[in-house]
Design a protein around this motif. Structure first.
Motif, mmCIF file in Angstrom:
data_model
loop_
_atom_site.group_PDB
_atom_site.id
_atom_site.type_symbol
_atom_site.label_atom_id
_atom_site.label_comp_id
_atom_site.label_asym_id
_atom_site.label_seq_id
_atom_site.Cartn_x
_atom_site.Cartn_y
_atom_site.Cartn_z
ATOM 1 N N ILE A 167 0.860 -1.158 -0.142
ATOM 2 C CA ILE A 167 0.107 0.169 -0.009
ATOM 3 C C ILE A 167 0.882 1.446 0.011
ATOM 4 O O ILE A 167 0.259 2.399 0.294
ATOM 5 C CB ILE A 167 -0.908 -0.084 1.290
ATOM 6 N N GLY A 168 2.321 1.302 -0.179
ATOM 7 C CA GLY A 168 2.953 2.403 -0.373
ATOM 8 C C GLY A 168 3.616 2.753 0.844
ATOM 9 O O GLY A 168 4.044 4.016 0.555
ATOM 10 N N ASN A 169 3.802 1.989 1.790
ATOM 11 C CA ASN A 169 4.601 2.534 2.812
ATOM 12 C C ASN A 169 6.038 2.062 2.637
ATOM 13 O O ASN A 169 6.240 0.915 2.476
ATOM 14 C CB ASN A 169 4.173 1.807 4.065
ATOM 15 N N GLY A 170 6.935 3.077 2.915
ATOM 16 C CA GLY A 170 8.316 2.684 2.826
ATOM 17 C C GLY A 170 8.918 2.299 4.053
ATOM 18 O O GLY A 170 8.156 2.099 5.091
ATOM 19 N N CYS A 171 10.221 1.832 4.107
ATOM 20 C CA CYS A 171 10.427 1.191 5.155
ATOM 21 C C CYS A 171 10.701 2.091 6.493
ATOM 22 O O CYS A 171 10.409 1.659 7.650
ATOM 23 C CB CYS A 171 12.055 0.682 4.986
ATOM 24 N N LEU A 172 10.763 3.356 6.414
ATOM 25 C CA LEU A 172 10.617 4.485 7.472
ATOM 26 C C LEU A 172 9.396 4.374 8.004
ATOM 27 O O LEU A 172 9.147 4.629 9.244
ATOM 28 C CB LEU A 172 11.494 5.684 7.241
ATOM 29 N N HIS A 173 8.413 4.429 7.154
ATOM 30 C CA HIS A 173 6.845 4.332 7.548
ATOM 31 C C HIS A 173 6.499 3.379 8.450
ATOM 32 O O HIS A 173 5.890 3.344 9.291
ATOM 33 C CB HIS A 173 6.048 4.402 6.223
ATOM 34 N N ILE A 174 6.995 1.901 7.987
ATOM 35 C CA ILE A 174 6.727 0.963 8.596
ATOM 36 C C ILE A 174 7.288 0.903 10.018
ATOM 37 O O ILE A 174 6.679 0.554 11.193
ATOM 38 C CB ILE A 174 7.070 -0.316 7.704
ATOM 39 N N ALA A 175 8.576 1.343 10.125
ATOM 40 C CA ALA A 175 9.406 1.300 11.324
ATOM 41 C C ALA A 175 8.739 2.399 12.243
ATOM 42 O O ALA A 175 8.407 2.010 13.522
ATOM 43 C CB ALA A 175 10.789 1.421 11.024
ATOM 44 N N ALA A 176 8.333 3.533 11.819
ATOM 45 C CA ALA A 176 7.524 4.434 12.825
ATOM 46 C C ALA A 176 6.265 4.114 12.987
ATOM 47 O O ALA A 176 5.896 4.263 14.361
ATOM 48 C CB ALA A 176 7.406 5.776 11.987
ATOM 49 N N LYS A 177 5.536 3.256 12.117
ATOM 50 C CA LYS A 177 4.154 2.671 12.445
ATOM 51 C C LYS A 177 4.288 1.827 13.631
ATOM 52 O O LYS A 177 3.170 1.474 14.319
ATOM 53 C CB LYS A 177 3.675 2.229 11.161
ATOM 54 N N TYR A 178 5.113 1.069 13.562
ATOM 55 C CA TYR A 178 5.248 -0.207 14.696
ATOM 56 C C TYR A 178 6.100 0.298 15.657
ATOM 57 O O TYR A 178 6.432 -0.760 16.728
ATOM 58 C CB TYR A 178 5.692 -1.349 13.802
ATOM 59 N N GLY A 179 6.687 1.460 15.661
ATOM 60 C CA GLY A 179 7.730 1.898 16.933
ATOM 61 C C GLY A 179 8.968 1.174 17.152
ATOM 62 O O GLY A 179 9.284 1.007 18.094
ATOM 63 N N SER A 180 9.502 0.834 15.884
ATOM 64 C CA SER A 180 10.804 0.041 15.635
ATOM 65 C C SER A 180 12.046 1.035 15.674
ATOM 66 O O SER A 180 12.463 1.460 15.058
ATOM 67 C CB SER A 180 10.806 -0.690 14.665
ATOM 68 N N TYR A 181 12.140 1.442 17.255
ATOM 69 C CA TYR A 181 12.993 2.558 17.425
ATOM 70 C C TYR A 181 14.622 1.871 16.851
ATOM 71 O O TYR A 181 15.310 2.743 16.306
ATOM 72 C CB TYR A 181 13.228 2.929 18.831
ATOM 73 N N GLU A 182 15.136 0.863 17.218
ATOM 74 C CA GLU A 182 16.340 0.450 16.900
ATOM 75 C C GLU A 182 16.701 0.403 15.367
ATOM 76 O O GLU A 182 17.617 0.591 14.904
ATOM 77 C CB GLU A 182 16.507 -1.038 17.856
ATOM 78 N N VAL A 183 15.347 -0.255 14.739
ATOM 79 C CA VAL A 183 15.701 -0.394 13.223
ATOM 80 C C VAL A 183 15.533 1.349 12.722
ATOM 81 O O VAL A 183 16.472 1.443 11.720
ATOM 82 C CB VAL A 183 14.471 -0.950 12.571
ATOM 83 N N LEU A 184 14.801 1.956 13.503
ATOM 84 C CA LEU A 184 15.091 3.595 12.780
ATOM 85 C C LEU A 184 16.256 4.042 12.769
ATOM 86 O O LEU A 184 16.854 4.456 12.056
ATOM 87 C CB LEU A 184 13.915 4.320 13.486
ATOM 88 N N ASP A 185 17.049 3.635 14.157
ATOM 89 C CA ASP A 185 18.148 4.242 14.249
ATOM 90 C C ASP A 185 19.187 3.851 13.276
ATOM 91 O O ASP A 185 20.147 4.451 12.883
ATOM 92 C CB ASP A 185 18.526 3.866 15.902
ATOM 93 N N ILE A 186 19.037 2.611 12.840
ATOM 94 C CA ILE A 186 20.218 2.006 11.892
ATOM 95 C C ILE A 186 19.811 2.469 10.442
ATOM 96 O O ILE A 186 20.503 2.908 9.771
ATOM 97 C CB ILE A 186 20.072 0.538 11.761
ATOM 98 N N LEU A 187 18.578 2.541 10.213
ATOM 99 C CA LEU A 187 18.093 3.007 8.874
ATOM 100 C C LEU A 187 18.419 4.509 8.659
ATOM 101 O O LEU A 187 19.005 4.934 7.645
ATOM 102 C CB LEU A 187 16.243 2.864 8.906
ATOM 103 N N LEU A 188 18.270 5.501 9.903
ATOM 104 C CA LEU A 188 18.678 6.799 9.809
ATOM 105 C C LEU A 188 20.242 6.906 9.520
ATOM 106 O O LEU A 188 20.513 8.324 9.204
ATOM 107 C CB LEU A 188 18.147 7.433 10.804
ATOM 108 N N ASP A 189 20.950 6.133 9.904
ATOM 109 C CA ASP A 189 22.464 6.086 9.791
ATOM 110 C C ASP A 189 22.736 5.933 8.235
ATOM 111 O O ASP A 189 23.891 6.059 7.864
ATOM 112 C CB ASP A 189 23.201 4.996 10.642
ATOM 113 N N GLN A 190 21.988 5.395 7.484
ATOM 114 C CA GLN A 190 22.193 4.920 6.068
ATOM 115 C C GLN A 190 22.262 6.370 5.285
ATOM 116 O O GLN A 190 21.220 7.085 4.963
ATOM 117 C CB GLN A 190 21.279 3.787 5.501
ATOM 118 N N GLU A 191 23.604 6.605 4.605
ATOM 119 C CA GLU A 191 23.409 7.740 3.770
ATOM 120 C C GLU A 191 22.620 7.499 2.411
ATOM 121 O O GLU A 191 22.609 6.561 1.793
ATOM 122 C CB GLU A 191 24.926 7.923 3.430
ATOM 123 N N GLY A 192 21.863 8.461 2.172
ATOM 124 C CA GLY A 192 21.189 8.794 1.127
ATOM 125 C C GLY A 192 19.558 8.166 1.253
ATOM 126 O O GLY A 192 19.070 8.080 0.122
#
Length: 185
Positions: free
Chosen positions: A58-83
């Motif tokens: 339904i068009g949710n990206g990886c950050l949308h999904i991590a935020a939707k489920y409260g996946s803090y540690e995954v967000l931390d890793i994703l947000l460290d990815q350049e680009g």
């Protein structure tokens, strides 16, 4: 979940985001970097490309999904990815990951807001997510906040102020090494 060997990198990334599975995400990112080298591509750019193209049905990206489920540690890793694109809009509601994070906080019990939910919003703001973006309903994330959650409203107001102040920064030309001084000594 299906056998991991049969799952695509996109499926693995999205599953990691849903379940806050940092080891699965790190392993998938490492595999993508190896794959990039084999293909003669730059690993950082290739990883960002795959992450930015990882959407659910339904068009949710990886950050949308991590935020939707409260996946803090995954967000931390994703947000460290350049680009990584941090203000991507989902297809359904045109929500940013920050909109999804606010909806996640609203879904929690009041006693979980500060310890569980607010860090999700904080990490997105710290990464540079823009709290001024409006969704399909023309609402900013702050306009989705449960009215009882004054602390979250304050966090988002501070984020909006920081964004506006950042846009108003004037670069001072006085430090230009060529300057406008005369050529005489």
């Amino acid at each position: 979940m299906a056998d991991e060997e049969g799952a695509s990198p996109r499926e693995l990334i999205l599953e990691a985001c849903r379940r806050n599975n940092t080891s699965l995400l790190e392993e998938t990112i490492a595999d993508l970097a190896v794959e990039a080298k084999k293909k003669g591509k730059k690993p950082v750019a290739y990883v960002a490309e795959v992450l930015n193209k990882s959407f659910d049905g339904i068009g949710n990206g990886c950050l949308h999904i991590a935020a939707k489920y409260g996946s803090y540690e995954v967000l931390d890793i994703l947000l460290d990815q350049e680009g990584l694109e941090i203000d991507e809009l989902d297809r359904m509601d045109r929500d940013t990951p920050l909109h999804k994070a606010v909806r996640y906080v609203n879904s929690l019990s009041k006693d979980e807001w500060a310890p569980v939910g607010h860090p999700i919003v904080d990490i997105l703001l710290d990464a540079g997510c823009d709290p001024r973006i409006r969704n399909k309903a023309k609402l900013k994330p702050i306009e989705l906040v449960d009215p009882r959650n004054q602390e979250l409203r304050a966090i988002l107001q501070k984020g909006e102020f920081a964004m506006m102040a950042g846009d108003d920064v004037v670069v001072d030309d006085d430090d230009d090494p060529t300057g406008s001084a005369s050529d005489s000594d």
